[in-house]
Design an enzyme around this catalytic site. Structure first.
Site, PDB file in Angstrom:
ATOM      1  N   HIS A   1      -1.504   4.834  -7.090  1.00  0.00           N
ATOM      2  CA  HIS A   1      -0.620   6.002  -7.076  1.00  0.00           C
ATOM      3  C   HIS A   1       0.494   5.887  -6.029  1.00  0.00           C
ATOM      4  CE1 HIS A   1      -3.450   7.665  -3.909  1.00  0.00           C
ATOM      5  NE2 HIS A   1      -2.300   8.108  -3.427  1.00  0.00           N
ATOM      6  N   ASP A  16      -7.616   3.227  -9.099  1.00  0.00           N
ATOM      7  CA  ASP A  16      -6.524   3.478  -8.157  1.00  0.00           C
ATOM      8  C   ASP A  16      -6.347   2.307  -7.182  1.00  0.00           C
ATOM      9  OD1 ASP A  16      -4.460   4.750  -6.898  1.00  0.00           O
ATOM     10  OD2 ASP A  16      -5.673   6.315  -5.966  1.00  0.00           O
ATOM     11  N   GLN A  67      -2.845  13.043   4.120  1.00  0.00           N
ATOM     12  CA  GLN A  67      -1.593  12.630   3.504  1.00  0.00           C
ATOM     13  C   GLN A  67      -0.952  11.477   4.270  1.00  0.00           C
ATOM     14  OE1 GLN A  67      -1.999  16.151   3.977  1.00  0.00           O
ATOM     15  NE2 GLN A  67      -2.750  16.230   1.895  1.00  0.00           N
ATOM     16  N   GLY A  68      -0.565  10.435   3.527  1.00  0.00           N
ATOM     17  CA  GLY A  68       0.066   9.289   4.154  1.00  0.00           C
ATOM     18  C   GLY A  68      -0.904   8.146   4.384  1.00  0.00           C
ATOM     19  N   ASP A  69      -2.194   8.384   4.203  1.00  0.00           N
ATOM     20  CA  ASP A  69      -3.178   7.319   4.365  1.00  0.00           C
ATOM     21  C   ASP A  69      -3.487   6.636   3.043  1.00  0.00           C
ATOM     22  OD1 ASP A  69      -3.670   7.553   7.148  1.00  0.00           O
ATOM     23  OD2 ASP A  69      -4.865   9.324   6.785  1.00  0.00           O
ATOM     24  N   SER A  70      -2.955   7.157   1.948  1.00  0.00           N
ATOM     25  CA  SER A  70      -3.179   6.555   0.631  1.00  0.00           C
ATOM     26  C   SER A  70      -3.003   5.055   0.676  1.00  0.00           C
ATOM     27  CB  SER A  70      -2.185   7.112  -0.389  1.00  0.00           C
ATOM     28  OG  SER A  70      -2.561   8.379  -0.847  1.00  0.00           O
TER      29      SER A  70
END
Length: 272
Positions: free
Chosen positions: A86, A131, A218-221
């Protein structure tokens, strides 16, 4: 809300997918440990760790990579980054991504920055499960790589999570790499939280279910969830994917189960 951890994904998903993927890829482009308080990128003061999080030491996790679209990743090979599906826009030639490696401080003059040349998103990825993605770099980064798990033998115990993402739900990108430890959560318990949004066998959960407080955000994906194997070497068992908010009690983090896709990832990497 269920959320992935990378900007721009929401517009491409159905309402149901959008609801489940709102967390590890940050709407403003960032992700780290929700359990630790880091200073924002514009700050000069040292971060003050809170429950569950501390700043990583320089060189502690040399395989960690920060990607310019607001995601994390790990060096699968010296010229290939493993991240989340993603985080990228399909497969093919792509020179728009910059990988930053070799530092815990994103402002460091020692940072190694390399552009991408190609991207391969997991075949069949549709926003639920699968993912993972690979990013080919223009040149090798001379840092250690992170081996991925080929079996489920290490899908238990405590895991390390690390990243430069938000230090709190809705927060922004961080300057320093933060680390924390989270325990394995079995499928049945995770399904109690997420129902059929969870894809057992393709996803693995971790976190403090009863009390929350430690998590990716958020941002660690795309960043790795890892532990030591029997030889004491780090082994990647998960990829930061999604969850309900950040560090909320009752909702563990959800990670791509790397061992399920190890053979697919190896084949894909050999063709890049």
């Amino acid at each position: 809300m269920h959320a992935p951890k990378k900007p721009g994904l929401l517009a491409r998903l159905s309402p149901r997918r959008t609801t489940r993927i709102l967390r590890r890829a940050l709407a403003t482009g960032a992700v780290v440990l929700a359990a630790a308080s880091l200073q924002p990128l514009t700050a000069h003061a040292a971060p003050q760790p809170v429950v569950g999080g501390t700043r990583a030491a320089q060189g502690e996790f040399p395989f960690m990579v920060r990607l310019s679209m607001g995601c994390g990743g790990a060096l699968y090979a010296k010229d290939i980054v493993l991240t989340a599906a993603h985080c990228v826009d399909g497969s093919g030639t792509d020179t728009s991504i910059t990988a930053t490696a070799g530092v815990v401080d994103l402002r460091s003059s020692s940072a190694i920055k390399v552009r991408s040349t190609k991207v391969l998103q997991a075949p069949g990825y549709d926003g639920k499960g699968r993912d993972w993605a690979l990013i080919k770099l223009a040149r090798p980064i001379d840092r250690p790589t992170l081996e991925i798990a080929a079996t489920t033998a290490y899908n238990h115990g405590d895991f390390t999570i690390a990243g430069w993402g938000a230090a709190r739900e809705g927060g922004g990108q961080q300057r320093y790499l933060l680390k924390a430890t989270v325990p394995f959560v079995d499928d049945a318990t995770c399904e109690d939280a997420y129902g059929d949004d969870l894809v057992p066998g393709e996803e693995i959960c971790a976190g403090f279910v009863e009390r929350g407080g430690v998590d990716t955000c958020q941002g660690d994906s795309g960043g790795p969830m890892f532990r030591k194997d029997d030889t004491g070497a780090y082994l990647q068992v998960g990829i930061v994917s999604w969850g309900e908010g950040c560090a909320r009690a009752g909702y563990p983090g959800v990670y791509t189960e790397v061992s399920t896709f190890a053979a697919d990832i190896a084949r894909a990497a050999s063709g890049l």
